[in-house]
Design an enzyme around this catalytic site. Structure first.
Site, mmCIF file in Angstrom:
data_model
loop_
_atom_site.group_PDB
_atom_site.id
_atom_site.type_symbol
_atom_site.label_atom_id
_atom_site.label_comp_id
_atom_site.label_asym_id
_atom_site.label_seq_id
_atom_site.Cartn_x
_atom_site.Cartn_y
_atom_site.Cartn_z
ATOM 1 N N HIS A 37 0.857 -1.178 0.000
ATOM 2 C CA HIS A 37 0.000 0.000 0.000
ATOM 3 C C HIS A 37 0.898 1.234 0.000
ATOM 4 C CE1 HIS A 37 0.516 -0.755 4.470
ATOM 5 N NE2 HIS A 37 0.939 0.498 4.358
HETATM 6 C C1 T46 Z 1 2.927 0.601 6.869
HETATM 7 C C2 T46 Z 1 3.750 -0.625 7.033
HETATM 8 C C3 T46 Z 1 5.214 -0.349 6.995
HETATM 9 C C4 T46 Z 1 -3.811 0.173 13.649
HETATM 10 O O1 T46 Z 1 -4.986 0.113 14.076
HETATM 11 N N1 T46 Z 1 -2.952 1.139 14.108
HETATM 12 C C5 T46 Z 1 -1.677 1.239 13.674
HETATM 13 O O2 T46 Z 1 -0.931 2.139 14.126
HETATM 14 C C6 T46 Z 1 -1.216 0.313 12.671
HETATM 15 C C7 T46 Z 1 0.187 0.399 12.148
HETATM 16 C C8 T46 Z 1 -2.091 -0.633 12.218
HETATM 17 N N2 T46 Z 1 -3.361 -0.707 12.701
HETATM 18 C C9 T46 Z 1 -4.260 -1.747 12.218
HETATM 19 C C10 T46 Z 1 -4.809 -1.514 10.815
HETATM 20 C C11 T46 Z 1 -5.054 -2.916 10.304
HETATM 21 O O3 T46 Z 1 -6.333 -3.336 10.715
HETATM 22 O O4 T46 Z 1 -3.551 -2.983 12.140
HETATM 23 C C12 T46 Z 1 -4.001 -3.751 11.036
HETATM 24 C C13 T46 Z 1 -2.839 -4.150 10.163
HETATM 25 O O5 T46 Z 1 -2.362 -2.980 9.460
HETATM 26 P P1 T46 Z 1 -1.757 -3.092 7.997
HETATM 27 O O6 T46 Z 1 -2.523 -4.073 7.194
HETATM 28 O O7 T46 Z 1 -1.643 -1.706 7.465
HETATM 29 O O8 T46 Z 1 -0.319 -3.700 8.314
HETATM 30 P P2 T46 Z 1 0.978 -3.761 7.393
HETATM 31 O O9 T46 Z 1 1.954 -4.590 8.154
HETATM 32 O O10 T46 Z 1 0.652 -4.151 6.003
HETATM 33 O O11 T46 Z 1 1.492 -2.255 7.325
HETATM 34 C C14 T46 Z 1 2.060 -1.625 8.452
HETATM 35 C C15 T46 Z 1 1.421 -0.251 8.693
HETATM 36 O O12 T46 Z 1 0.036 -0.396 8.986
HETATM 37 C C16 T46 Z 1 1.554 0.628 7.461
HETATM 38 O O13 T46 Z 1 1.141 1.949 7.759
HETATM 39 O O14 T46 Z 1 3.293 1.495 6.142
HETATM 40 O O15 T46 Z 1 3.448 -1.411 8.200
#
Ligand code: T46
Length: 141
Positions: free
Chosen positions: A54
């Site tokens: 993303h």
């Molecule tokens: C990124 C990369 C490097 C939250 O509620 N609060 C938070 O601060 C974060 C980071 C995530 N979340 C929730 C949102 C989703 O429901 O945790 C879940 C997993 O997030 P995401 O699918 O975005 O996870 P990654 O590992 O693909 O991405 C993460 C960060 O979310 C993103 O901003 O740039 O690490």
């Protein structure tokens, strides 16, 4: 912050003190080019996991692999690049509008991420075609 050639990889080097242990420290607006509003970490990932895929409209982040190793791919809509992180004091800058993927986690990978803003789901672009359109529009304005 050091940009390597014309690549998208901007590395951030933190001060590291090594005596009978390793101590690394970070200060907002000094070692990191923004005020840190949020810190999160990722661990216990499967070795073949892929995360990210993303971009963020406004959020800027710096990602450190403080244990193990990981490959980060970067894509600004024009150029693609990648970097392997494996030192706790060396991070990679994830600028806004940078499509990124985290892959090739090692068994013990721990990622530590400093972010320029609070969590905001509306800041995410998770569709690659939409990202390309948005990036193109941003380049023109
Ligand atoms: C990124 C990369 C490097 C939250 O509620 N609060 C938070 O601060 C974060 C980071 C995530 N979340 C929730 C949102 C989703 O429901 O945790 C879940 C997993 O997030 P995401 O699918 O975005 O996870 P990654 O590992 O693909 O991405 C993460 C960060 O979310 C993103 O901003 O740039 O690490």
């Amino acid at each position: 912050m050091k940009k390597t050639g014309t690549s998208l990889v901007k590395l951030v080097n933190l001060p590291k003190i090594t005596d009978d242990c390793t101590l690394v420290f970070v200060e907002s607006n000094k070692h990191i080019p923004f005020a840190i509003k949020r810190v999160y970490y990722i661990l216990d990932a499967a070795v073949n996991l892929s995360r990210g895929r993303h971009a963020h409209k406004k959020l800027r982040q710096i990602l450190f692999c403080i244990r193990g190793s990981i490959k980060i791919t970067l894509d600004d809509g024009e150029i693609k690049d990648e970097v392997v992180l494996s030192s706790p004091e060396v991070g990679v800058y994830l600028d806004k509008m940078m499509w990124h993927e985290m892959k090739e986690f090692s068994r013990d990978t721990i990622l530590l991420i400093f972010a320029s803003d609070y969590f905001n789901i509306k800041d995410y672009i998770r569709d690659y075609d939409r990202f390309l359109l948005y990036a193109k529009k941003n380049r023109k304005s």
